[in-house]
Design a protein around this motif. Structure first.
Motif, PDB file in Angstrom:
ATOM      1  N   PHE A  70      -9.655  16.233  -4.923  1.00  0.00           N
ATOM      2  CA  PHE A  70      -8.465  15.408  -4.812  1.00  0.00           C
ATOM      3  C   PHE A  70      -8.850  13.994  -4.370  1.00  0.00           C
ATOM      4  O   PHE A  70      -9.810  13.814  -3.602  1.00  0.00           O
ATOM      5  CB  PHE A  70      -7.486  16.023  -3.824  1.00  0.00           C
ATOM      6  CG  PHE A  70      -6.994  17.386  -4.250  1.00  0.00           C
ATOM      7  CD1 PHE A  70      -5.986  17.508  -5.188  1.00  0.00           C
ATOM      8  CD2 PHE A  70      -7.563  18.534  -3.724  1.00  0.00           C
ATOM      9  CE1 PHE A  70      -5.533  18.749  -5.592  1.00  0.00           C
ATOM     10  CE2 PHE A  70      -7.128  19.787  -4.128  1.00  0.00           C
ATOM     11  CZ  PHE A  70      -6.121  19.899  -5.067  1.00  0.00           C
ATOM     12  N   PRO A  71      -8.124  12.999  -4.840  1.00  0.00           N
ATOM     13  CA  PRO A  71      -8.453  11.619  -4.457  1.00  0.00           C
ATOM     14  C   PRO A  71      -8.159  11.366  -2.979  1.00  0.00           C
ATOM     15  O   PRO A  71      -7.327  12.024  -2.363  1.00  0.00           O
ATOM     16  CB  PRO A  71      -7.522  10.791  -5.353  1.00  0.00           C
ATOM     17  CG  PRO A  71      -6.374  11.695  -5.653  1.00  0.00           C
ATOM     18  CD  PRO A  71      -6.950  13.075  -5.738  1.00  0.00           C
ATOM     19  N   ARG A  72      -8.839  10.407  -2.438  1.00  0.00           N
ATOM     20  CA  ARG A  72      -8.588   9.981  -1.061  1.00  0.00           C
ATOM     21  C   ARG A  72      -7.583   8.836  -1.091  1.00  0.00           C
ATOM     22  O   ARG A  72      -7.703   7.908  -1.895  1.00  0.00           O
ATOM     23  CB  ARG A  72      -9.888   9.528  -0.393  1.00  0.00           C
ATOM     24  CG  ARG A  72     -10.929  10.611  -0.256  1.00  0.00           C
ATOM     25  CD  ARG A  72     -12.194  10.063   0.372  1.00  0.00           C
ATOM     26  NE  ARG A  72     -11.947   9.602   1.723  1.00  0.00           N
ATOM     27  CZ  ARG A  72     -12.840   8.929   2.450  1.00  0.00           C
ATOM     28  NH1 ARG A  72     -14.016   8.585   1.915  1.00  0.00           N
ATOM     29  NH2 ARG A  72     -12.552   8.558   3.682  1.00  0.00           N
ATOM     30  N   PHE A  73      -6.595   8.915  -0.232  1.00  0.00           N
ATOM     31  CA  PHE A  73      -5.553   7.897  -0.178  1.00  0.00           C
ATOM     32  C   PHE A  73      -5.704   7.043   1.079  1.00  0.00           C
ATOM     33  O   PHE A  73      -6.119   7.532   2.138  1.00  0.00           O
ATOM     34  CB  PHE A  73      -4.163   8.550  -0.204  1.00  0.00           C
ATOM     35  CG  PHE A  73      -3.819   9.169  -1.527  1.00  0.00           C
ATOM     36  CD1 PHE A  73      -3.181   8.424  -2.512  1.00  0.00           C
ATOM     37  CD2 PHE A  73      -4.146  10.490  -1.791  1.00  0.00           C
ATOM     38  CE1 PHE A  73      -2.869   8.986  -3.745  1.00  0.00           C
ATOM     39  CE2 PHE A  73      -3.836  11.063  -3.013  1.00  0.00           C
ATOM     40  CZ  PHE A  73      -3.200  10.310  -3.994  1.00  0.00           C
ATOM     41  N   PHE A  74      -5.339   5.779   0.943  1.00  0.00           N
ATOM     42  CA  PHE A  74      -5.435   4.821   2.041  1.00  0.00           C
ATOM     43  C   PHE A  74      -4.103   4.080   2.156  1.00  0.00           C
ATOM     44  O   PHE A  74      -3.309   4.059   1.211  1.00  0.00           O
ATOM     45  CB  PHE A  74      -6.574   3.825   1.785  1.00  0.00           C
ATOM     46  CG  PHE A  74      -7.902   4.486   1.525  1.00  0.00           C
ATOM     47  CD1 PHE A  74      -8.769   4.762   2.558  1.00  0.00           C
ATOM     48  CD2 PHE A  74      -8.272   4.841   0.226  1.00  0.00           C
ATOM     49  CE1 PHE A  74      -9.994   5.368   2.325  1.00  0.00           C
ATOM     50  CE2 PHE A  74      -9.486   5.456  -0.028  1.00  0.00           C
ATOM     51  CZ  PHE A  74     -10.352   5.723   1.023  1.00  0.00           C
ATOM     52  N   VAL A  75      -3.868   3.464   3.298  1.00  0.00           N
ATOM     53  CA  VAL A  75      -2.625   2.728   3.544  1.00  0.00           C
ATOM     54  C   VAL A  75      -2.963   1.305   3.947  1.00  0.00           C
ATOM     55  O   VAL A  75      -3.857   1.070   4.776  1.00  0.00           O
ATOM     56  CB  VAL A  75      -1.778   3.405   4.649  1.00  0.00           C
ATOM     57  CG1 VAL A  75      -0.510   2.604   4.912  1.00  0.00           C
ATOM     58  CG2 VAL A  75      -1.424   4.839   4.259  1.00  0.00           C
ATOM     59  N   THR A  76      -2.266   0.351   3.350  1.00  0.00           N
ATOM     60  CA  THR A  76      -2.487  -1.053   3.695  1.00  0.00           C
ATOM     61  C   THR A  76      -1.780  -1.411   5.005  1.00  0.00           C
ATOM     62  O   THR A  76      -0.886  -0.698   5.455  1.00  0.00           O
ATOM     63  CB  THR A  76      -1.953  -1.973   2.586  1.00  0.00           C
ATOM     64  OG1 THR A  76      -0.525  -1.815   2.502  1.00  0.00           O
ATOM     65  CG2 THR A  76      -2.577  -1.643   1.245  1.00  0.00           C
ATOM     66  N   SER A  77      -2.169  -2.517   5.588  1.00  0.00           N
ATOM     67  CA  SER A  77      -1.465  -3.050   6.755  1.00  0.00           C
ATOM     68  C   SER A  77      -0.148  -3.675   6.303  1.00  0.00           C
ATOM     69  O   SER A  77      -0.032  -4.142   5.157  1.00  0.00           O
ATOM     70  CB  SER A  77      -2.319  -4.108   7.454  1.00  0.00           C
ATOM     71  OG  SER A  77      -3.542  -3.543   7.909  1.00  0.00           O
ATOM     72  N   PRO A  78       0.868  -3.702   7.160  1.00  0.00           N
ATOM     73  CA  PRO A  78       2.145  -4.316   6.771  1.00  0.00           C
ATOM     74  C   PRO A  78       1.969  -5.792   6.415  1.00  0.00           C
ATOM     75  O   PRO A  78       1.158  -6.501   7.005  1.00  0.00           O
ATOM     76  CB  PRO A  78       3.008  -4.149   8.036  1.00  0.00           C
ATOM     77  CG  PRO A  78       2.412  -2.979   8.749  1.00  0.00           C
ATOM     78  CD  PRO A  78       0.924  -3.088   8.502  1.00  0.00           C
ATOM     79  N   ALA A  79       2.748  -6.240   5.435  1.00  0.00           N
ATOM     80  CA  ALA A  79       2.732  -7.627   4.990  1.00  0.00           C
ATOM     81  C   ALA A  79       4.156  -8.017   4.603  1.00  0.00           C
ATOM     82  O   ALA A  79       4.995  -7.147   4.371  1.00  0.00           O
ATOM     83  CB  ALA A  79       1.790  -7.798   3.800  1.00  0.00           C
ATOM     84  N   PRO A  80       4.476  -9.316   4.546  1.00  0.00           N
ATOM     85  CA  PRO A  80       5.830  -9.727   4.160  1.00  0.00           C
ATOM     86  C   PRO A  80       6.209  -9.181   2.791  1.00  0.00           C
ATOM     87  O   PRO A  80       5.413  -9.215   1.851  1.00  0.00           O
ATOM     88  CB  PRO A  80       5.744 -11.258   4.153  1.00  0.00           C
ATOM     89  CG  PRO A  80       4.623 -11.571   5.090  1.00  0.00           C
ATOM     90  CD  PRO A  80       3.632 -10.463   4.918  1.00  0.00           C
ATOM     91  N   CYS A  81       7.425  -8.680   2.665  1.00  0.00           N
ATOM     92  CA  CYS A  81       7.901  -8.130   1.403  1.00  0.00           C
ATOM     93  C   CYS A  81       8.157  -9.264   0.407  1.00  0.00           C
ATOM     94  O   CYS A  81       8.828 -10.244   0.742  1.00  0.00           O
ATOM     95  CB  CYS A  81       9.182  -7.326   1.635  1.00  0.00           C
ATOM     96  SG  CYS A  81       9.910  -6.688   0.097  1.00  0.00           S
ATOM     97  N   PRO A  82       7.660  -9.153  -0.829  1.00  0.00           N
ATOM     98  CA  PRO A  82       7.891 -10.206  -1.817  1.00  0.00           C
ATOM     99  C   PRO A  82       9.270 -10.141  -2.461  1.00  0.00           C
ATOM    100  O   PRO A  82       9.630 -11.036  -3.223  1.00  0.00           O
ATOM    101  CB  PRO A  82       6.792  -9.949  -2.856  1.00  0.00           C
ATOM    102  CG  PRO A  82       6.563  -8.473  -2.782  1.00  0.00           C
ATOM    103  CD  PRO A  82       6.766  -8.095  -1.343  1.00  0.00           C
ATOM    104  N   TYR A  83      10.042  -9.102  -2.175  1.00  0.00           N
ATOM    105  CA  TYR A  83      11.327  -8.903  -2.843  1.00  0.00           C
ATOM    106  C   TYR A  83      12.533  -9.105  -1.938  1.00  0.00           C
ATOM    107  O   TYR A  83      13.549  -9.640  -2.375  1.00  0.00           O
ATOM    108  CB  TYR A  83      11.387  -7.500  -3.452  1.00  0.00           C
ATOM    109  CG  TYR A  83      10.247  -7.202  -4.384  1.00  0.00           C
ATOM    110  CD1 TYR A  83      10.047  -7.957  -5.537  1.00  0.00           C
ATOM    111  CD2 TYR A  83       9.354  -6.172  -4.119  1.00  0.00           C
ATOM    112  CE1 TYR A  83       8.992  -7.694  -6.393  1.00  0.00           C
ATOM    113  CE2 TYR A  83       8.292  -5.897  -4.973  1.00  0.00           C
ATOM    114  CZ  TYR A  83       8.110  -6.659  -6.107  1.00  0.00           C
ATOM    115  OH  TYR A  83       7.069  -6.403  -6.944  1.00  0.00           O
ATOM    116  N   LEU A  84      12.445  -8.668  -0.687  1.00  0.00           N
ATOM    117  CA  LEU A  84      13.582  -8.740   0.227  1.00  0.00           C
ATOM    118  C   LEU A  84      13.202  -9.543   1.463  1.00  0.00           C
ATOM    119  O   LEU A  84      12.298  -9.151   2.207  1.00  0.00           O
ATOM    120  CB  LEU A  84      14.027  -7.321   0.632  1.00  0.00           C
ATOM    121  CG  LEU A  84      14.497  -6.411  -0.511  1.00  0.00           C
ATOM    122  CD1 LEU A  84      14.814  -5.022   0.020  1.00  0.00           C
ATOM    123  CD2 LEU A  84      15.715  -7.007  -1.221  1.00  0.00           C
ATOM    124  N   PRO A  85      13.873 -10.666   1.694  1.00  0.00           N
ATOM    125  CA  PRO A  85      13.562 -11.500   2.860  1.00  0.00           C
ATOM    126  C   PRO A  85      13.736 -10.724   4.164  1.00  0.00           C
ATOM    127  O   PRO A  85      14.659  -9.925   4.327  1.00  0.00           O
ATOM    128  CB  PRO A  85      14.590 -12.640   2.756  1.00  0.00           C
ATOM    129  CG  PRO A  85      15.003 -12.662   1.320  1.00  0.00           C
ATOM    130  CD  PRO A  85      14.943 -11.234   0.860  1.00  0.00           C
TER     131      PRO A  85
END
Length: 280
Positions: free
Chosen positions: A7-22
């Motif tokens: 099975f693939p290994r999954f990773f999570v990014t750090s939070p960043a500003p949303c490009p869609y909702l202010p």
């Protein structure tokens, strides 16, 4: 003996500003696509809401928001609206070609024009030739670039006016990224035509779906996706068809002038302000 990892290994990014909702932040879960099973993995992940970017499959994994909803058009049941029929007729003279995923200078120049007009200051605005080549060519799965050209003269190909990087899956076409010339006034709806052409293309190949990526209610630039019926959205219970009454409500909201949607009117070429509706 230790069994190999299947099975693939999954990773999570750090939070960043949303490009869609202010005011919102985004976080993504992702995994790498590689090896002989990359196509199968990409397709399986696509069915549960993942999208591909080069050699990575990702999906939103935000802590306090579930606004991003995966949507797909049911290609073999699609019925074009009156405006969509006009768009098809207006652009049916374009020469459409399926090209191997190989970046060209002509494609890059068209992308630069598109980004400058449609998404100035966006995350892709600073993309250079190398970045563009990576986006198109670094694909571990079955994909192609669909080019849209005006009719040529003799043996000379016509001007490139649109393109789309597309993944070919067992159950449909996944539109990874499309761009077009936004300044051709006598070819209104080029972006919509590219989607309509993919719906026809999927139907011709017996593929049931065209994957449009994420739809975000409340994000004006995402509302064009609700115009294609029937539309399915991914829920916790799986893929469900968007009810007709809900889609009609969303289409009505999406076609309001920018001012009524809380957006600033776009300037015309002569500098005056004008109303702006999503292209049909």
């Amino acid at each position: 003996m230790t069994a190999p990892i299947r099975f693939p290994r999954f990773f999570v990014t750090s939070p960043a500003p949303c490009p869609y909702l202010p005011g919102k932040s985004e976080r993504k879960v992702f995994t790498e696509l590689r090896g002989e099973s990359a196509d199968e993995l990409n397709e399986a992940l696509g069915r549960i809401g993942f999208r591909r970017s080069q050699t990575v499959a990702y999906r939103p994994s935000c802590l306090d928001c579930q606004a991003c909803v995966s949507v797909r058009v049911v290609a073999n049941e699609f019925k074009a609206s009156s405006s969509q029929k006009r768009t098809l007729k207006a652009n049916d003279d374009l020469v459409v070609s399926e090209c191997r995923p190989w970046a060209t200078d002509e494609q890059y120049e068209l992308l630069r024009k598109y980004l400058a007009h449609r998404h100035p200051g966006g995350g892709m605005a600073e993309m250079d030739e190398s970045d563009f080549a990576d986006m198109v060519e670094h694909t571990p799965v079955s994909s192609y670039v669909v080019e849209y050209r005006e009719p040529g003269v003799g043996s000379q190909p016509g001007r490139l006016v649109g393109a789309c990087l597309t993944d070919i899956q067992g159950d449909g076409l996944s539109m990874i990224y499309s761009f077009y010339d936004p300044e051709i006034e006598d070819r209104a709806g080029l972006g919509n035509f590219i989607i309509l052409d993919h719906i026809r293309r999927a139907g011709a190949h017996g593929l049931p779906y065209v994957y449009l990526g994420y739809w975000v209610e409340g994000s004006g630039r995402m509302q064009y996706k609700v115009r294609y019926r029937p539309l399915e959205k991914l829920t916790r219970g799986g893929w469900e068809r968007m009810p007709e009454f809900e889609q009609k409500r969303l289409i009505a909201a999406a076609t309001k002038p920018r001012e009524q949607r809380g957006l600033e009117p776009l300037p015309s070429k002569d500098g005056s302000q004008r109303e702006y509706k999503l292209a049909e």
